[in-house]
Design a protein around this motif. Sequence first.
Motif, mmCIF file in Angstrom:
data_model
loop_
_atom_site.group_PDB
_atom_site.id
_atom_site.type_symbol
_atom_site.label_atom_id
_atom_site.label_comp_id
_atom_site.label_asym_id
_atom_site.label_seq_id
_atom_site.Cartn_x
_atom_site.Cartn_y
_atom_site.Cartn_z
ATOM 1 N N TYR A 79 -4.556 10.674 7.386
ATOM 2 C CA TYR A 79 -4.645 10.450 8.825
ATOM 3 C C TYR A 79 -3.273 10.513 9.495
ATOM 4 N N GLY A 80 -2.327 11.197 8.851
ATOM 5 C CA GLY A 80 -1.035 11.439 9.476
ATOM 6 C C GLY A 80 -0.047 10.298 9.368
ATOM 7 N N ALA A 81 -0.240 9.403 8.444
ATOM 8 C CA ALA A 81 0.666 8.281 8.295
ATOM 9 C C ALA A 81 1.988 8.732 7.681
ATOM 10 N N THR A 82 3.030 7.986 7.981
ATOM 11 C CA THR A 82 4.333 8.265 7.389
ATOM 12 C C THR A 82 4.396 7.673 5.985
ATOM 13 N N LYS A 83 5.493 7.958 5.321
ATOM 14 C CA LYS A 83 5.692 7.432 3.974
ATOM 15 C C LYS A 83 5.688 5.896 3.988
ATOM 16 N N ARG A 84 6.217 5.305 5.037
ATOM 17 C CA ARG A 84 6.228 3.838 5.157
ATOM 18 C C ARG A 84 4.806 3.276 5.195
ATOM 19 N N ALA A 85 3.931 3.944 5.910
ATOM 20 C CA ALA A 85 2.542 3.473 5.997
ATOM 21 C C ALA A 85 1.842 3.612 4.654
ATOM 22 N N VAL A 86 2.124 4.689 3.940
ATOM 23 C CA VAL A 86 1.520 4.892 2.624
ATOM 24 C C VAL A 86 1.979 3.790 1.669
ATOM 25 N N ILE A 87 3.269 3.497 1.692
ATOM 26 C CA ILE A 87 3.791 2.409 0.857
ATOM 27 C C ILE A 87 3.188 1.084 1.307
ATOM 28 N N GLY A 88 3.086 0.882 2.617
ATOM 29 C CA GLY A 88 2.489 -0.344 3.147
ATOM 30 C C GLY A 88 1.030 -0.497 2.739
ATOM 31 N N ALA A 89 0.274 0.593 2.767
ATOM 32 C CA ALA A 89 -1.138 0.540 2.366
ATOM 33 C C ALA A 89 -1.258 0.194 0.885
ATOM 34 N N THR A 90 -0.376 0.760 0.065
ATOM 35 C CA THR A 90 -0.404 0.466 -1.365
ATOM 36 C C THR A 90 -0.062 -0.999 -1.615
ATOM 37 N N LEU A 91 1.005 -1.483 -0.969
ATOM 38 C CA LEU A 91 1.371 -2.890 -1.123
ATOM 39 C C LEU A 91 0.288 -3.812 -0.560
ATOM 40 N N GLY A 92 -0.309 -3.392 0.554
ATOM 41 C CA GLY A 92 -1.394 -4.182 1.141
ATOM 42 C C GLY A 92 -2.596 -4.284 0.217
ATOM 43 N N ALA A 93 -2.885 -3.209 -0.510
ATOM 44 C CA ALA A 93 -4.001 -3.235 -1.467
ATOM 45 C C ALA A 93 -3.708 -4.212 -2.598
ATOM 46 N N VAL A 94 -2.469 -4.203 -3.079
ATOM 47 C CA VAL A 94 -2.103 -5.107 -4.174
ATOM 48 C C VAL A 94 -2.122 -6.562 -3.697
ATOM 49 N N LEU A 123 1.710 1.618 18.395
ATOM 50 C CA LEU A 123 0.523 0.912 17.916
ATOM 51 C C LEU A 123 -0.629 1.882 17.658
ATOM 52 N N GLN A 124 -0.737 2.933 18.454
ATOM 53 C CA GLN A 124 -1.815 3.900 18.249
ATOM 54 C C GLN A 124 -1.661 4.614 16.912
ATOM 55 N N ALA A 125 -0.459 5.072 16.603
ATOM 56 C CA ALA A 125 -0.219 5.738 15.311
ATOM 57 C C ALA A 125 -0.415 4.762 14.156
ATOM 58 N N ALA A 126 0.013 3.513 14.362
ATOM 59 C CA ALA A 126 -0.138 2.502 13.320
ATOM 60 C C ALA A 126 -1.612 2.196 13.072
ATOM 61 N N SER A 127 -2.378 2.105 14.133
ATOM 62 C CA SER A 127 -3.818 1.838 13.995
ATOM 63 C C SER A 127 -4.519 2.995 13.302
ATOM 64 N N ARG A 128 -4.125 4.199 13.654
ATOM 65 C CA ARG A 128 -4.715 5.383 13.017
ATOM 66 C C ARG A 128 -4.436 5.378 11.511
ATOM 67 N N ALA A 129 -3.223 5.018 11.128
ATOM 68 C CA ALA A 129 -2.876 4.922 9.704
ATOM 69 C C ALA A 129 -3.710 3.843 9.028
#
Length: 161
Positions: A79-94, A123-129
């Motif tokens: 969904y167009g997230a940056t590398k930070r969002a991908v890392i954040g999603a992974t850490l959030g899952a853990v 916030l819109q890009a963050a919500s989309r991620a």
Amino acid sequence: MTTTLLLSILGVTLVVLGLLGVVLPALPGPPLMLGGFIVLAWAEDFFHVGAGTLVALGVLTAIMVAVDFLAGALGARRYGATKRAVIGATLGAVVGLFFGFVGVLLGPFVGAVLGELSGDRGLQAASRAGVGATIGLLLGTAAKIALAFAMIGVYLVVRFL
């Protein structure tokens, strides 16, 4: 005879608990399932189900564990997230694993949003991620369920055919 029956009951119980654990975050589903299949094979002295089948089930287990950790991150990336969002999603899952079912659902979302916001994205890009991370999590759960039933199918085919 009694030992075989007790080991079979233990093996089936572990497989059922593992199947529940595929969707419930409190239980380590894939390892429980693999353990159950090993106990079931052991109950019959590995006569029907041998090392090759157990290795194949182990590979499916490893894939399930990888899907569990990567699904949210890959969904966020899609969904167009940056590398930070991908890392954040992974850490959030853990981190979400420690907060039960709600944590598992919200962890990747919150992690992806915080990752995007930390990179000065709106916030819109963050919500989309975050939405992407949540969709990835749901698709990952569907994949884990399919893999769990594939494990059961492999065991049953090898055992009974």
